[in-house]
Design an enzyme around this catalytic site. Structure first.
Site, PDB file in Angstrom:
ATOM      1  N   GLU A  29      -7.200   8.799   1.472  1.00 53.81           N
ATOM      2  CA  GLU A  29      -6.578   9.458   0.322  1.00 53.81           C
ATOM      3  C   GLU A  29      -6.945  10.935   0.346  1.00 53.81           C
ATOM      4  O   GLU A  29      -8.113  11.301   0.185  1.00 53.81           O
ATOM      5  CB  GLU A  29      -7.066   8.808  -0.975  1.00 53.81           C
ATOM      6  N   ASP A  62       0.827  -1.225   0.000  1.00 53.07           N
ATOM      7  CA  ASP A  62       0.000   0.000   0.000  1.00 53.07           C
ATOM      8  C   ASP A  62       0.856   1.267   0.000  1.00 53.07           C
ATOM      9  O   ASP A  62       0.752   2.108   0.904  1.00 53.07           O
ATOM     10  CB  ASP A  62      -0.923   0.030   1.218  1.00 53.07           C
ATOM     11  N   ASP A 102      -1.240   4.527  -5.630  1.00 53.75           N
ATOM     12  CA  ASP A 102      -1.272   5.958  -5.330  1.00 53.75           C
ATOM     13  C   ASP A 102      -0.836   6.688  -6.591  1.00 53.75           C
ATOM     14  O   ASP A 102       0.214   6.389  -7.161  1.00 53.75           O
ATOM     15  CB  ASP A 102      -0.328   6.289  -4.170  1.00 53.75           C
ATOM     16  N   GLU A 132     -11.394  -1.246  -2.688  1.00 52.23           N
ATOM     17  CA  GLU A 132     -10.729  -0.443  -1.652  1.00 52.23           C
ATOM     18  C   GLU A 132      -9.646   0.421  -2.288  1.00 52.23           C
ATOM     19  O   GLU A 132      -9.518   0.520  -3.509  1.00 52.23           O
ATOM     20  CB  GLU A 132     -10.134  -1.360  -0.581  1.00 52.23           C
ATOM     21  N   SER A 181     -13.310   0.523   2.236  1.00 52.92           N
ATOM     22  CA  SER A 181     -12.916  -0.835   1.901  1.00 52.92           C
ATOM     23  C   SER A 181     -14.103  -1.765   2.121  1.00 52.92           C
ATOM     24  O   SER A 181     -14.700  -1.755   3.193  1.00 52.92           O
ATOM     25  CB  SER A 181     -11.745  -1.277   2.784  1.00 52.92           C
ATOM     26  N   PHE A 182     -14.462  -2.548   1.089  1.00 57.37           N
ATOM     27  CA  PHE A 182     -15.544  -3.518   1.182  1.00 57.37           C
ATOM     28  C   PHE A 182     -16.835  -2.856   1.684  1.00 57.37           C
ATOM     29  O   PHE A 182     -17.080  -1.678   1.397  1.00 57.37           O
ATOM     30  CB  PHE A 182     -15.124  -4.705   2.060  1.00 57.37           C
ATOM     31  N   TRP A 183     -17.703  -3.600   2.381  1.00 56.62           N
ATOM     32  CA  TRP A 183     -19.002  -3.116   2.836  1.00 56.62           C
ATOM     33  C   TRP A 183     -19.706  -2.349   1.707  1.00 56.62           C
ATOM     34  O   TRP A 183     -19.886  -2.893   0.629  1.00 56.62           O
ATOM     35  CB  TRP A 183     -18.842  -2.280   4.122  1.00 56.62           C
ATOM     36  N   ASN A 240     -16.216   1.285   5.927  1.00 58.61           N
ATOM     37  CA  ASN A 240     -15.021   1.040   6.735  1.00 58.61           C
ATOM     38  C   ASN A 240     -14.063   2.225   6.644  1.00 58.61           C
ATOM     39  O   ASN A 240     -13.785   2.727   5.550  1.00 58.61           O
ATOM     40  CB  ASN A 240     -14.308  -0.229   6.251  1.00 58.61           C
ATOM     41  N   ALA A 241     -13.551   2.655   7.784  1.00 55.19           N
ATOM     42  CA  ALA A 241     -12.683   3.834   7.853  1.00 55.19           C
ATOM     43  C   ALA A 241     -11.219   3.435   7.722  1.00 55.19           C
ATOM     44  O   ALA A 241     -10.441   3.517   8.676  1.00 55.19           O
ATOM     45  CB  ALA A 241     -12.921   4.599   9.150  1.00 55.19           C
ATOM     46  N   ILE A 242     -10.841   2.982   6.520  1.00 50.90           N
ATOM     47  CA  ILE A 242      -9.432   2.708   6.232  1.00 50.90           C
ATOM     48  C   ILE A 242      -9.106   3.220   4.829  1.00 50.90           C
ATOM     49  O   ILE A 242      -9.968   3.714   4.110  1.00 50.90           O
ATOM     50  CB  ILE A 242      -9.077   1.210   6.347  1.00 50.90           C
TER      51      ILE A 242
END
Length: 316
Positions: A157, A39, A279, A207, A172-174, A152-154
């Protein structure tokens, strides 16, 4: 639904690898030295390049020529006290998916803490006058989820729009990727939360948003499918674009990224498996990790120039 721990891997991997064979036709940078990342996020300061990545305390690589990288001290030597409040079961010092950008005279470094497959997560922020100066200031929590939200709080950016205003993309997901406007002074959310991309296939696997502005369009890059399984990873990089930062984003076929859309930029090759965690820097450069099939599936840094066609769509 995120990464396995890469703490030990990133702490121990010191590799000398040349990436000129990633694609024979592309403007890929030939890299050497320590290039173990997951990442990655990149920034240039003076003549030096810095790459921040997932790992113990947030890992940092530096290159003084853009090709030869070496590891420098991690950002966090100890965990801020507030981490355990938001993510009680976080692995100690396991920090994910940073994003670094210069804005308004400072360098802002967003990052996330979480636990694998859970959406009890938090995005944090540190700031500094420059990367080289260090002395990072803890700005605390930016946004969090406690397991009851449908996002999800990940994967934060920081995005600067065409007017010079800051936004934060994440997710991410959800229910996928989100976007919220930031206060210029605090660099924390103010106002509404927008949905900008979602998948209803493959367990909703999307994500790592990265948004860049070019030629009147905002381009959203994202990673889909699964990471973190070495050569068995199925990560892919997709993209779409919109005239408005809040969307709707559509791919080259006009399919909305809110409806499983996304044109594939990179799905890997015989050597480099599962590219993602990308990125985009200054609309002309993209960094990401991929798993090296010739070196036990270790995640490594790839850097490429983006090529834009006459229709305004990117490729390598």
């Amino acid at each position: 639904m995120k990464r396995k721990r890469f703490i030990l891997l990133l702490a121990l991997v010191v590799m000398a690898t040349t990436f000129s064979d990633v694609r024979s036709y592309a403007a890929h940078w030939g890299l050497s030295g320590d290039v173990g990342v997951h990442d990655p996020s990149i920034i240039k300061e003076g003549n030096s390049w810095y790459v921040f990545s997932t790992g113990e305390g947030l890992q940092v690589l530096r290159s003084d020529n853009g090709t030869d990288f070496y590891r420098v001290p991690q950002i966090f030597l100890s965990a801020p006290s507030w981490w355990k409040t938001y993510v009680p079961k976080q692995e100690p010092m396991d920090v994910w998916a940073p994003d670094v950008k210069a804005y308004n005279g400072k360098v802002w470094l967003y990052y996330s803490i979480s636990t694998f497959t859970k959406n009890t997560s938090a995005i944090g922020l540190v700031s500094a006058s420059s990367v080289g100066a260090g002395n990072w200031k803890d700005e605390g929590v930016v946004i969090s989820t406690n397991g009851t939200q449908n996002y999800n709080a990940i994967d934060p950016e920081l995005v600067i729009d065409a007017k010079g205003d800051p936004w934060l993309a994440f997710g991410s997901f959800w229910t996928g990727l989100k976007l919220t406007k930031l206060d210029k002074n605090t660099m924390k959310p103010t106002g509404s939360l927008y949905s900008i991309a979602q998948r209803t296939v493959n367990d909703g696997a999307i994500e790592a948003p990265s948004i860049t502005y070019r030629g009147g369009y905002y381009y959203l890059f994202a990673s889909i499918d699964s990471c973190c399984s070495g050569v068995n990873s199925t990560y892919k990089i997709i993209y779409g674009r919109s005239k408005n930062i809040t969307g709707p984003y559509v791919d080259k076929n006009g399919v909305s990224l809110m409806n499983n859309g996304g044109t594939i930029l990179d799905s890997g090759n015989a050597r480099w498996k599962g590219p993602g965690g990308q990125d985009v820097y200054d609309a002309n450069l993209i960094v990401r990790h991929a798993y090296d099939a010739e070196d036990e599936g270790k995640p490594k840094l790839l850097i490429s120039d983006l090529i834009w066609d006459s229709g305004g769509w990117p490729s390598y």
